[in-house]
Design a protein around this motif. Sequence first.
Motif, mmCIF file in Angstrom:
data_model
loop_
_atom_site.group_PDB
_atom_site.id
_atom_site.type_symbol
_atom_site.label_atom_id
_atom_site.label_comp_id
_atom_site.label_asym_id
_atom_site.label_seq_id
_atom_site.Cartn_x
_atom_site.Cartn_y
_atom_site.Cartn_z
ATOM 1 N N ALA A 28 31.582 36.683 41.747
ATOM 2 C CA ALA A 28 31.680 37.340 40.444
ATOM 3 C C ALA A 28 31.483 38.850 40.580
ATOM 4 C CB ALA A 28 30.660 36.753 39.479
ATOM 5 N N CYS A 29 30.559 39.266 41.427
ATOM 6 C CA CYS A 29 30.329 40.696 41.644
ATOM 7 C C CYS A 29 31.543 41.352 42.308
ATOM 8 C CB CYS A 29 29.088 40.921 42.491
ATOM 9 S SG CYS A 29 27.553 40.575 41.620
ATOM 10 N N LEU A 30 32.172 40.651 43.224
ATOM 11 C CA LEU A 30 33.365 41.201 43.875
ATOM 12 C C LEU A 30 34.518 41.331 42.887
ATOM 13 C CD1 LEU A 30 33.266 39.277 47.262
ATOM 14 C CD2 LEU A 30 33.091 41.756 46.975
ATOM 15 N N ILE A 31 34.674 40.349 42.036
ATOM 16 C CA ILE A 31 35.768 40.371 41.059
ATOM 17 C C ILE A 31 35.532 41.450 40.002
ATOM 18 C CG2 ILE A 31 36.852 39.049 39.187
ATOM 19 C CD1 ILE A 31 36.452 36.552 40.994
ATOM 20 N N ASN A 32 34.286 41.572 39.539
ATOM 21 C CA ASN A 32 33.966 42.520 38.470
ATOM 22 C C ASN A 32 33.537 43.885 38.994
ATOM 23 O OD1 ASN A 32 34.445 40.590 36.427
ATOM 24 N ND2 ASN A 32 32.430 39.699 36.823
ATOM 25 N N LEU A 33 33.636 44.089 40.309
ATOM 26 C CA LEU A 33 33.304 45.358 40.959
ATOM 27 C C LEU A 33 31.872 45.814 40.702
ATOM 28 C CD1 LEU A 33 36.650 47.256 40.356
ATOM 29 C CD2 LEU A 33 35.899 46.109 42.447
ATOM 30 N N HIS A 34 30.950 44.910 40.765
ATOM 31 C CA HIS A 34 29.523 45.233 40.681
ATOM 32 C C HIS A 34 29.013 45.404 42.109
ATOM 33 C CE1 HIS A 34 28.876 43.599 36.395
ATOM 34 N NE2 HIS A 34 30.146 43.827 36.591
ATOM 35 N N ARG A 116 35.518 36.465 51.449
ATOM 36 C CA ARG A 116 36.016 37.274 52.560
ATOM 37 C C ARG A 116 37.380 37.860 52.225
ATOM 38 N NH1 ARG A 116 35.770 33.832 57.051
ATOM 39 N NH2 ARG A 116 33.593 34.383 57.208
ATOM 40 N N VAL A 117 38.254 37.058 51.606
ATOM 41 C CA VAL A 117 39.574 37.552 51.208
ATOM 42 C C VAL A 117 39.433 38.658 50.166
ATOM 43 C CG1 VAL A 117 41.697 36.911 49.983
ATOM 44 C CG2 VAL A 117 40.825 35.453 51.797
ATOM 45 N N LEU A 118 38.568 38.439 49.169
ATOM 46 C CA LEU A 118 38.345 39.461 48.142
ATOM 47 C C LEU A 118 37.811 40.753 48.750
ATOM 48 C CD1 LEU A 118 36.766 37.284 45.308
ATOM 49 C CD2 LEU A 118 38.989 38.416 45.253
ATOM 50 N N THR A 119 36.885 40.631 49.679
ATOM 51 C CA THR A 119 36.316 41.808 50.327
ATOM 52 C C THR A 119 37.373 42.553 51.135
ATOM 53 O OG1 THR A 119 34.184 40.695 50.473
ATOM 54 C CG2 THR A 119 34.504 42.587 51.903
ATOM 55 N N ASN A 120 38.189 41.819 51.885
ATOM 56 C CA ASN A 120 39.241 42.467 52.680
ATOM 57 C C ASN A 120 40.279 43.140 51.799
ATOM 58 O OD1 ASN A 120 38.129 41.863 55.174
ATOM 59 N ND2 ASN A 120 39.195 39.910 55.320
ATOM 60 N N ARG A 121 40.640 42.520 50.686
ATOM 61 C CA ARG A 121 41.588 43.139 49.762
ATOM 62 C C ARG A 121 41.021 44.417 49.162
ATOM 63 N NH1 ARG A 121 44.190 38.104 46.348
ATOM 64 N NH2 ARG A 121 45.399 37.247 48.067
ATOM 65 N N ALA A 122 39.758 44.376 48.789
ATOM 66 C CA ALA A 122 39.116 45.564 48.215
ATOM 67 C C ALA A 122 39.058 46.683 49.253
ATOM 68 C CB ALA A 122 37.719 45.224 47.706
#
Length: 145
Positions: A28-34, A116-122
Amino acid sequence: MIEKLMIYLRYEEQLLQELVDLAKIQQACLINLHLNKLDDISSEQEELLNRLRNAEDARINYIADWLNIAKKEASSMTMTQIIAFSDNNNYSVLSLMQESMNTLTNQLVTLNLTNRVLTNRAKHSVSELINILTNGTNNVCNVRV
């Protein structure tokens, strides 16, 4: 003796549940950029993993002492093998615990892969933005001063 082993297993199950919950919060933090919360979550995950390792070591030592086997053999025992040592009363509880732990482990793996995918995309997006802003040939805006 199996009752004491079930206490170890329940504690490990509880730690797995806490890790799954933290991975959901991390997602949730990765998606909402917290991003400011991610450091705290990572340190909590590290602490939980250390506690899980310690609990696993305690369980392995207990099994090795209980069954009078080497620690290497005890560490390679599966839940199915442990269930074989239980009586009929504990069999169903251990079977449910096995299913629960398998489900939690699968959830944790899925959440970790997604995170991990969300982090790499960011990371990739930030790198592209920095590249665009620092590249002298690209104009960031088309306003003359």
